[in-house]
Scaffold this motif. Structure first.
Motif, short mmCIF file in Angstrom:
data_model
loop_
_atom_site.label_atom_id
_atom_site.label_comp_id
_atom_site.label_asym_id
_atom_site.label_seq_id
_atom_site.Cartn_x
_atom_site.Cartn_y
_atom_site.Cartn_z
N TYR A 55 0.83 -1.19 0.00
CA TYR A 55 0.00 0.00 0.00
C TYR A 55 0.88 1.26 0.00
O TYR A 55 1.63 1.50 0.94
N GLU A 56 0.79 2.02 -1.08
CA GLU A 56 1.51 3.29 -1.23
C GLU A 56 2.99 3.17 -0.87
O GLU A 56 3.59 4.11 -0.34
N ALA A 57 3.58 2.03 -1.19
CA ALA A 57 4.99 1.81 -0.84
C ALA A 57 5.92 2.75 -1.60
O ALA A 57 6.87 3.30 -1.04
N LYS A 58 5.65 2.93 -2.88
CA LYS A 58 6.49 3.82 -3.68
C LYS A 58 6.41 5.26 -3.19
O LYS A 58 7.41 5.95 -3.03
N GLU A 59 5.17 5.69 -2.90
CA GLU A 59 4.97 7.05 -2.41
C GLU A 59 5.66 7.26 -1.06
O GLU A 59 6.26 8.31 -0.82
N ALA A 60 5.59 6.25 -0.20
CA ALA A 60 6.21 6.38 1.13
C ALA A 60 7.71 6.56 1.03
O ALA A 60 8.30 7.32 1.80
N ARG A 61 8.34 5.87 0.08
CA ARG A 61 9.79 6.03 -0.10
C ARG A 61 10.12 7.42 -0.63
O ARG A 61 11.09 8.04 -0.18
N GLN A 62 9.34 7.90 -1.55
CA GLN A 62 9.67 9.15 -2.22
C GLN A 62 9.41 10.38 -1.35
O GLN A 62 10.18 11.34 -1.39
N VAL A 63 8.32 10.37 -0.58
CA VAL A 63 8.03 11.57 0.21
C VAL A 63 9.04 11.79 1.33
O VAL A 63 9.20 12.91 1.82
N GLN A 64 9.76 10.74 1.71
CA GLN A 64 10.79 10.92 2.72
C GLN A 64 11.94 11.77 2.18
O GLN A 64 12.66 12.41 2.95
N ARG A 65 12.11 11.79 0.86
CA ARG A 65 13.13 12.63 0.23
C ARG A 65 12.58 13.99 -0.20
O ARG A 65 13.34 14.89 -0.54
N LEU A 66 11.26 14.10 -0.18
CA LEU A 66 10.60 15.30 -0.69
C LEU A 66 10.72 16.48 0.26
O LEU A 66 10.95 17.62 -0.17
N LEU A 67 10.57 16.22 1.56
CA LEU A 67 10.40 17.31 2.52
C LEU A 67 11.70 17.74 3.18
O LEU A 67 12.65 16.96 3.29
N ARG A 68 11.69 18.98 3.64
CA ARG A 68 12.81 19.57 4.37
C ARG A 68 12.27 20.17 5.67
O ARG A 68 11.09 20.53 5.75
N SER A 69 13.12 20.28 6.64
CA SER A 69 12.71 20.84 7.92
C SER A 69 12.07 22.21 7.72
O SER A 69 12.59 23.05 6.98
N GLY A 70 10.94 22.42 8.35
CA GLY A 70 10.25 23.70 8.27
C GLY A 70 9.27 23.84 7.14
O GLY A 70 8.59 24.87 7.04
N ASP A 71 9.14 22.82 6.26
CA ASP A 71 8.20 22.92 5.16
C ASP A 71 6.76 23.04 5.67
O ASP A 71 6.40 22.51 6.72
N ARG A 72 5.96 23.74 4.87
CA ARG A 72 4.52 23.87 5.13
C ARG A 72 3.81 23.21 3.96
O ARG A 72 3.91 23.68 2.82
N VAL A 73 3.13 22.12 4.26
CA VAL A 73 2.66 21.19 3.23
C VAL A 73 1.14 21.19 3.13
O VAL A 73 0.43 21.13 4.15
N LEU A 74 0.65 21.24 1.90
CA LEU A 74 -0.77 21.03 1.63
C LEU A 74 -0.89 19.68 0.93
O LEU A 74 -0.32 19.48 -0.14
N GLU A 75 -1.64 18.77 1.55
CA GLU A 75 -1.90 17.45 0.96
C GLU A 75 -3.35 17.38 0.52
O GLU A 75 -4.26 17.58 1.33
N LEU A 76 -3.56 17.08 -0.74
CA LEU A 76 -4.90 16.89 -1.28
C LEU A 76 -5.10 15.41 -1.54
O LEU A 76 -4.41 14.82 -2.37
#
Length: 236
Positions: free
Chosen positions: A36-57
């Protein structure tokens, strides 16, 4: 002491206190298998940086939300039109001690607020605003908010979305001012390669580049940069 029912399963490092009765058999199998969403889980760990403000749709049951929430000093606003999945996502967040996410049942679109019909399906990842996508269990009438207004008001700099085809229209019309990175799942089974072309063209017009190092198949990342060449890296 926690019982097995209290603990639930662990997927992508996230405690998941839900049962087979909460989701469809297809989704339950994906959870049990770890796919379940394994690919997405791997990629979002590289996506974000400390202090980011994220909108998830498209929060779904909050697995990817919870993975993102582990990044230090990140703040997340997560929307889903389906009240059932929002409730499950809030349960997942609570079980993992997550306090930096605000979940809302709602719909963000480009342009003026409107009323939309949202078609709820047993396999919740197929729920969408597209009636012809397949049989549905319920229809929710829901009003939208303007996505650019929300981005500006909250100082959002990262947009993450999995919204079953609606990304084509949203990215074609939203200005995305202030956004540095966009991570989304493409749904070519709904709009064909012509729709994929439209999305890439819209992102190019807004100054975003496709990031091949942080994309895989239909899960793609776009980011703004100054055109400086990157250092060479071996393919993973």
């Amino acid at each position: 002491m926690d019982t097995a029912a209290d603990i639930g399963m662990i997927i992508h490092g996230i405690r998941l206190p839900i049962t087979a009765q909460d989701v469809s058999p297809i989704i339950w199998h994906a959870l049990e298998s770890g796919k379940y969403e394994a690919k997405e889980a791997r990629q979002v760990q590289r996506l974000l940086r400390s202090g980011d403000r994220v909108l998830e749709l498209g929060s779904g049951i909050g697995v990817i939300t919870a993975v993102m929430a582990q990044t230090p000093q990140v703040t997340i606003w997560s929307f889903d039109a389906n009240p059932h999945t929002v409730a499950l996502a809030e349960r997942v967040a609570a079980a993992n001690g997550i306090e930096n996410v605000t979940f809302r049942q709602g719909l963000l679109t480009a342009g003026a607020p409107e009323q939309y019909s949202f078609y709820v399906r047993r396999d919740f990842w197929m729920s969408s605003m597209i009636e012809s996508q397949g049989p549905f269990e319920d229809v929710i009438e829901i009003g939208s908010q303007n996505v650019d207004s929300f981005i500006g008001a909250q100082g959002i700099n990262v947009l993450v979305m999995d919204i079953e085809g609606a990304e084509r229209e949203l990215l074609g019309a939203a200005s995305l001012d202030g956004i540095e990175r966009v991570f989304l799942e493409l749904h070519d089974h709904l709009y064909g390669l012509a729709g994929v072309r439209d999305i890439f063209a819209a992102m190019n017009e807004r100054g975003f580049s496709y990031d091949p190092r942080n994309s895989s198949g239909p899960c793609v990342m776009f980011m703004r940069d100054d055109g400086t060449p990157r250092s060479y890296c071996e393919e993973e």
